[in-house]
Design a protein around this motif. Structure first.
Motif, PDB file in Angstrom:
ATOM      1  N   ASN A 183       0.809  -1.221   0.000  1.00 52.72           N
ATOM      2  CA  ASN A 183       0.000   0.000   0.000  1.00 52.72           C
ATOM      3  C   ASN A 183       0.840   1.268   0.000  1.00 52.72           C
ATOM      4  O   ASN A 183       0.437   2.273  -0.591  1.00 52.72           O
ATOM      5  CB  ASN A 183      -0.993  -0.036   1.164  1.00 52.72           C
ATOM      6  N   LEU A 184       2.008   1.215   0.615  1.00 50.25           N
ATOM      7  CA  LEU A 184       2.919   2.360   0.501  1.00 50.25           C
ATOM      8  C   LEU A 184       3.362   2.498  -0.959  1.00 50.25           C
ATOM      9  O   LEU A 184       3.423   3.604  -1.504  1.00 50.25           O
ATOM     10  CB  LEU A 184       4.122   2.179   1.434  1.00 50.25           C
ATOM     11  N   ALA A 185       3.633   1.361  -1.595  1.00 50.48           N
ATOM     12  CA  ALA A 185       4.020   1.388  -3.011  1.00 50.48           C
ATOM     13  C   ALA A 185       2.909   2.028  -3.847  1.00 50.48           C
ATOM     14  O   ALA A 185       3.163   2.933  -4.654  1.00 50.48           O
ATOM     15  CB  ALA A 185       4.310  -0.029  -3.508  1.00 50.48           C
ATOM     16  N   ALA A 186       1.681   1.587  -3.636  1.00 49.33           N
ATOM     17  CA  ALA A 186       0.555   2.122  -4.414  1.00 49.33           C
ATOM     18  C   ALA A 186       0.368   3.614  -4.144  1.00 49.33           C
ATOM     19  O   ALA A 186       0.052   4.386  -5.054  1.00 49.33           O
ATOM     20  CB  ALA A 186      -0.720   1.350  -4.080  1.00 49.33           C
ATOM     21  N   ALA A 187       0.581   4.009  -2.889  1.00 49.70           N
ATOM     22  CA  ALA A 187       0.399   5.423  -2.532  1.00 49.70           C
ATOM     23  C   ALA A 187       1.504   6.291  -3.139  1.00 49.70           C
ATOM     24  O   ALA A 187       1.253   7.413  -3.574  1.00 49.70           O
ATOM     25  CB  ALA A 187       0.369   5.583  -1.013  1.00 49.70           C
ATOM     26  N   LEU A 188       2.724   5.770  -3.196  1.00 49.22           N
ATOM     27  CA  LEU A 188       3.817   6.522  -3.842  1.00 49.22           C
ATOM     28  C   LEU A 188       3.540   6.673  -5.333  1.00 49.22           C
ATOM     29  O   LEU A 188       3.831   7.713  -5.932  1.00 49.22           O
ATOM     30  CB  LEU A 188       5.159   5.818  -3.597  1.00 49.22           C
ATOM     31  N   VAL A 189       2.961   5.627  -5.926  1.00 53.98           N
ATOM     32  CA  VAL A 189       2.624   5.698  -7.352  1.00 53.98           C
ATOM     33  C   VAL A 189       1.552   6.775  -7.591  1.00 53.98           C
ATOM     34  O   VAL A 189       1.618   7.516  -8.564  1.00 53.98           O
ATOM     35  CB  VAL A 189       2.182   4.312  -7.875  1.00 53.98           C
ATOM     36  N   GLU A 190       0.596   6.866  -6.678  1.00 52.53           N
ATOM     37  CA  GLU A 190      -0.405   7.945  -6.795  1.00 52.53           C
ATOM     38  C   GLU A 190       0.253   9.320  -6.774  1.00 52.53           C
ATOM     39  O   GLU A 190      -0.250  10.270  -7.363  1.00 52.53           O
ATOM     40  CB  GLU A 190      -1.404   7.869  -5.633  1.00 52.53           C
ATOM     41  N   LEU A 191       1.377   9.406  -6.075  1.00 56.98           N
ATOM     42  CA  LEU A 191       2.122  10.672  -6.018  1.00 56.98           C
ATOM     43  C   LEU A 191       3.112  10.773  -7.180  1.00 56.98           C
ATOM     44  O   LEU A 191       4.092  11.516  -7.119  1.00 56.98           O
ATOM     45  CB  LEU A 191       2.851  10.800  -4.673  1.00 56.98           C
ATOM     46  N   GLU A 192       2.844   9.967  -8.205  1.00 53.71           N
ATOM     47  CA  GLU A 192       3.585  10.019  -9.469  1.00 53.71           C
ATOM     48  C   GLU A 192       5.027   9.555  -9.374  1.00 53.71           C
ATOM     49  O   GLU A 192       5.885   9.973 -10.156  1.00 53.71           O
ATOM     50  CB  GLU A 192       3.483  11.420 -10.093  1.00 53.71           C
ATOM     51  N   LYS A 193       5.293   8.694  -8.400  1.00 60.62           N
ATOM     52  CA  LYS A 193       6.603   8.046  -8.329  1.00 60.62           C
ATOM     53  C   LYS A 193       6.500   6.687  -9.025  1.00 60.62           C
ATOM     54  O   LYS A 193       5.405   6.100  -9.102  1.00 60.62           O
ATOM     55  CB  LYS A 193       7.010   7.842  -6.865  1.00 60.62           C
ATOM     56  N   THR A 194       7.623   6.195  -9.539  1.00 61.85           N
ATOM     57  CA  THR A 194       7.625   4.836 -10.059  1.00 61.85           C
ATOM     58  C   THR A 194       8.292   3.936  -9.027  1.00 61.85           C
ATOM     59  O   THR A 194       9.312   4.304  -8.431  1.00 61.85           O
ATOM     60  CB  THR A 194       8.368   4.729 -11.404  1.00 61.85           C
ATOM     61  N   VAL A 195       7.686   2.790  -8.808  1.00 60.29           N
ATOM     62  CA  VAL A 195       8.061   1.959  -7.662  1.00 60.29           C
ATOM     63  C   VAL A 195       8.216   0.502  -8.086  1.00 60.29           C
ATOM     64  O   VAL A 195       7.433  -0.017  -8.890  1.00 60.29           O
ATOM     65  CB  VAL A 195       6.988   2.063  -6.550  1.00 60.29           C
ATOM     66  N   LEU A 196       9.248  -0.133  -7.516  1.00 60.92           N
ATOM     67  CA  LEU A 196       9.432  -1.576  -7.658  1.00 60.92           C
ATOM     68  C   LEU A 196       9.271  -2.219  -6.287  1.00 60.92           C
ATOM     69  O   LEU A 196       9.919  -1.798  -5.331  1.00 60.92           O
ATOM     70  CB  LEU A 196      10.829  -1.887  -8.205  1.00 60.92           C
ATOM     71  N   GLY A 236      14.340   3.593 -14.201  1.00 63.07           N
ATOM     72  CA  GLY A 236      14.150   4.898 -13.569  1.00 63.07           C
ATOM     73  C   GLY A 236      13.262   4.881 -12.335  1.00 63.07           C
ATOM     74  O   GLY A 236      12.534   5.844 -12.071  1.00 63.07           O
ATOM     75  N   PHE A 237      13.321   3.811 -11.571  1.00 60.60           N
ATOM     76  CA  PHE A 237      12.478   3.756 -10.372  1.00 60.60           C
ATOM     77  C   PHE A 237      12.881   4.844  -9.382  1.00 60.60           C
ATOM     78  O   PHE A 237      14.062   5.143  -9.200  1.00 60.60           O
ATOM     79  CB  PHE A 237      12.614   2.393  -9.659  1.00 60.60           C
ATOM     80  N   ASP A 238      11.873   5.401  -8.720  1.00 58.03           N
ATOM     81  CA  ASP A 238      12.142   6.344  -7.632  1.00 58.03           C
ATOM     82  C   ASP A 238      12.350   5.594  -6.314  1.00 58.03           C
ATOM     83  O   ASP A 238      13.167   5.997  -5.494  1.00 58.03           O
ATOM     84  CB  ASP A 238      10.972   7.318  -7.488  1.00 58.03           C
ATOM     85  N   TYR A 239      11.573   4.552  -6.125  1.00 57.37           N
ATOM     86  CA  TYR A 239      11.657   3.772  -4.882  1.00 57.37           C
ATOM     87  C   TYR A 239      11.654   2.276  -5.181  1.00 57.37           C
ATOM     88  O   TYR A 239      10.969   1.816  -6.103  1.00 57.37           O
ATOM     89  CB  TYR A 239      10.442   4.054  -3.971  1.00 57.37           C
ATOM     90  N   ILE A 240      12.415   1.539  -4.366  1.00 59.69           N
ATOM     91  CA  ILE A 240      12.300   0.088  -4.337  1.00 59.69           C
ATOM     92  C   ILE A 240      11.922  -0.292  -2.911  1.00 59.69           C
ATOM     93  O   ILE A 240      12.607   0.091  -1.952  1.00 59.69           O
ATOM     94  CB  ILE A 240      13.623  -0.601  -4.728  1.00 59.69           C
ATOM     95  N   LYS A 270      10.418  13.100   4.259  1.00 59.36           N
ATOM     96  CA  LYS A 270      11.685  12.723   4.892  1.00 59.36           C
ATOM     97  C   LYS A 270      12.806  12.639   3.865  1.00 59.36           C
ATOM     98  O   LYS A 270      13.967  12.827   4.190  1.00 59.36           O
ATOM     99  CB  LYS A 270      11.561  11.351   5.563  1.00 59.36           C
ATOM    100  N   ASN A 271      12.450  12.282   2.652  1.00 57.33           N
ATOM    101  CA  ASN A 271      13.462  12.118   1.625  1.00 57.33           C
ATOM    102  C   ASN A 271      13.623  13.355   0.755  1.00 57.33           C
ATOM    103  O   ASN A 271      14.213  13.298  -0.317  1.00 57.33           O
ATOM    104  CB  ASN A 271      13.141  10.874   0.787  1.00 57.33           C
ATOM    105  N   GLY A 272      13.023  14.435   1.238  1.00 62.88           N
ATOM    106  CA  GLY A 272      13.213  15.709   0.561  1.00 62.88           C
ATOM    107  C   GLY A 272      12.603  15.774  -0.820  1.00 62.88           C
ATOM    108  O   GLY A 272      13.006  16.571  -1.653  1.00 62.88           O
ATOM    109  N   LYS A 273      11.598  14.925  -1.077  1.00 68.90           N
ATOM    110  CA  LYS A 273      11.004  14.923  -2.407  1.00 68.90           C
ATOM    111  C   LYS A 273       9.639  15.606  -2.413  1.00 68.90           C
ATOM    112  O   LYS A 273       8.935  15.587  -3.377  1.00 68.90           O
ATOM    113  CB  LYS A 273      10.878  13.478  -2.905  1.00 68.90           C
ATOM    114  N   LEU A 274       9.265  16.158  -1.268  1.00 72.77           N
ATOM    115  CA  LEU A 274       7.972  16.842  -1.167  1.00 72.77           C
ATOM    116  C   LEU A 274       8.161  17.963  -0.160  1.00 72.77           C
ATOM    117  O   LEU A 274       8.716  17.725   0.913  1.00 72.77           O
ATOM    118  CB  LEU A 274       6.926  15.851  -0.665  1.00 72.77           C
ATOM    119  N   ALA A 275       7.694  19.144  -0.493  1.00 75.06           N
ATOM    120  CA  ALA A 275       7.824  20.247   0.464  1.00 75.06           C
ATOM    121  C   ALA A 275       6.989  19.930   1.702  1.00 75.06           C
ATOM    122  O   ALA A 275       5.916  19.344   1.600  1.00 75.06           O
ATOM    123  CB  ALA A 275       7.346  21.524  -0.187  1.00 75.06           C
ATOM    124  N   ALA A 276       7.484  20.299   2.874  1.00 73.68           N
ATOM    125  CA  ALA A 276       6.766  19.991   4.116  1.00 73.68           C
ATOM    126  C   ALA A 276       5.498  20.820   4.217  1.00 73.68           C
ATOM    127  O   ALA A 276       5.361  21.842   3.579  1.00 73.68           O
ATOM    128  CB  ALA A 276       7.660  20.281   5.305  1.00 73.68           C
TER     129      ALA A 276
END
Ligand SMILES: Nc1ncnc2c1ncn2[C@@H]1O[C@H](COP(=O)(O)OP(=O)(O)O)[C@@H](O)[C@H]1O
Ligand SMILES: [Mg+2]
Length: 269
Positions: free
Chosen positions: A30-43, A129-133, A263-269
């Motif tokens: 579900n974290l993977a799916a949620a990151l994808v909703e935020l337009e990240k690519t995930v493995l 080009g994955f953003d997260y694994i 936390k990973n600096g990829k989204l403004a707080a």
């Protein structure tokens, strides 16, 4: 020295806790799916012989010819083991029960703790080009989990809001420290996520207080509530974010994804 000719690789997070049933797989999916909703690519890398992450992301056992086992034991190329899921932007290396013999088969392999590390750093990875694994670990501190920790930048620890939740944590922290002292000095703790939280239950509240008192900032602000929609979703082979996008569980995992990205600096707080 860093190879500047290669793009910065994906952020690799091992989802680990040697206790079973604490929400590792649910969190990975579900974290993977949620990151994808935020337009990240995930493995998602399914590192559990039970293959629950593979099932939960809709990969039928008949479609699991090439798996994490081949990646680790047979040195299979990434292109052969990475599969697309129904969700655009979300990929998986599936697992089957074959993986349960990997520990023993690899015992005499000198590089046994580094197999996943090396596998995920094949140059073919750049093309994806994955953003997260996210690595879904088995419920043990076995060689598989050590491989996850050696390959990862950080460990994300699901903690079930239940009696004795904190007890197993010292063993897990010890393993993390050992990995830091040997193979992966830069390994961080991404955070501890409280799962299956029941607001009406005093015990849940107590676990939260204990966790925040003992672990401080390591505990995510987000808490994952116990939510029946979360537990139903895997039998429909989808994340709860697809199964019931407005459920409490889906909302909570979206909040977790935003916290991870902050936390990973990829989204403004
Ligand atoms: N937030 C939640 N609400 C309700 N059920 C949950 C929740 N998180 C996990 N579960 C259920 O609890 C069980 C164990 O979760 P799972 O993610 O498989 O744990 P692990 O991977 O640590 O063994 C599964 O049946 C799962 O559907
Ligand atoms: Mg699991």
């Amino acid at each position: 020295m860093a190879d500047l000719s290669r793009p910065p690789g994906p952020k690799i997070i091992a989802v680990a806790n040697q206790k079973g049933g604490v929400g590792k797989t649910t969190t990975a999916i579900n974290l993977a799916a949620a990151l994808v909703e935020l337009e990240k690519t995930v493995l998602v890398v399914d590192l559990d012989p039970q293959g629950n992450a593979s099932t939960g992301l809709g990969i039928d056992p008949s479609e699991r010819d090439m798996t994490t086992y081949e990646l680790l034991v047979d040195d299979a190329p990434l292109d052969d083991v990475i599969q697309e899921t129904e969700i655009a932007g979300l990929h998986i290396v599936p697992a089957t029960v074959d993986l349960s013999s990997a520990d023993i088969e690899l015992i005499s392999n000198e590089k046994r703790s580094f197999l996943l590390h090396d596998a995920l750093r094949q140059t073919a990875m750049d093309r994806y080009g994955f953003d997260y694994i996210l690595i879904d670990c088995p419920p043990s501190l076995s060689l598989l989990t050590v491989n996850a920790m050696v390959s990862a930048h950080s460990v994300l620890i699901p903690l079930q809001s239940e009696f004795f939740a904190l007890e197993g944590l010292s063993q897990l922290m010890l393993t993390i420290r050992e990995v830091r002292q040997t193979a992966n000095p830069d390994l961080r703790i991404e955070g501890v996520i409280l799962t299956m939280f029941d607001r009406r239950n005093n015990l849940s509240q107590q676990v939260e207080q204990d966790a925040r008192a003992n672990l401080g900032d390591l505990v995510f602000d987000t808490i994952i509530p116990r939510n029946v929609r979360v537990s139903e979703a895997p039998s429909y082979a989808m994340p709860v974010l697809s199964y019931d996008p407005n459920s409490q569980g889906a909302v909570a995992y979206r909040a977790l994804a935003r916290e991870v990205m902050q936390k990973n600096g990829k989204l403004a707080a």
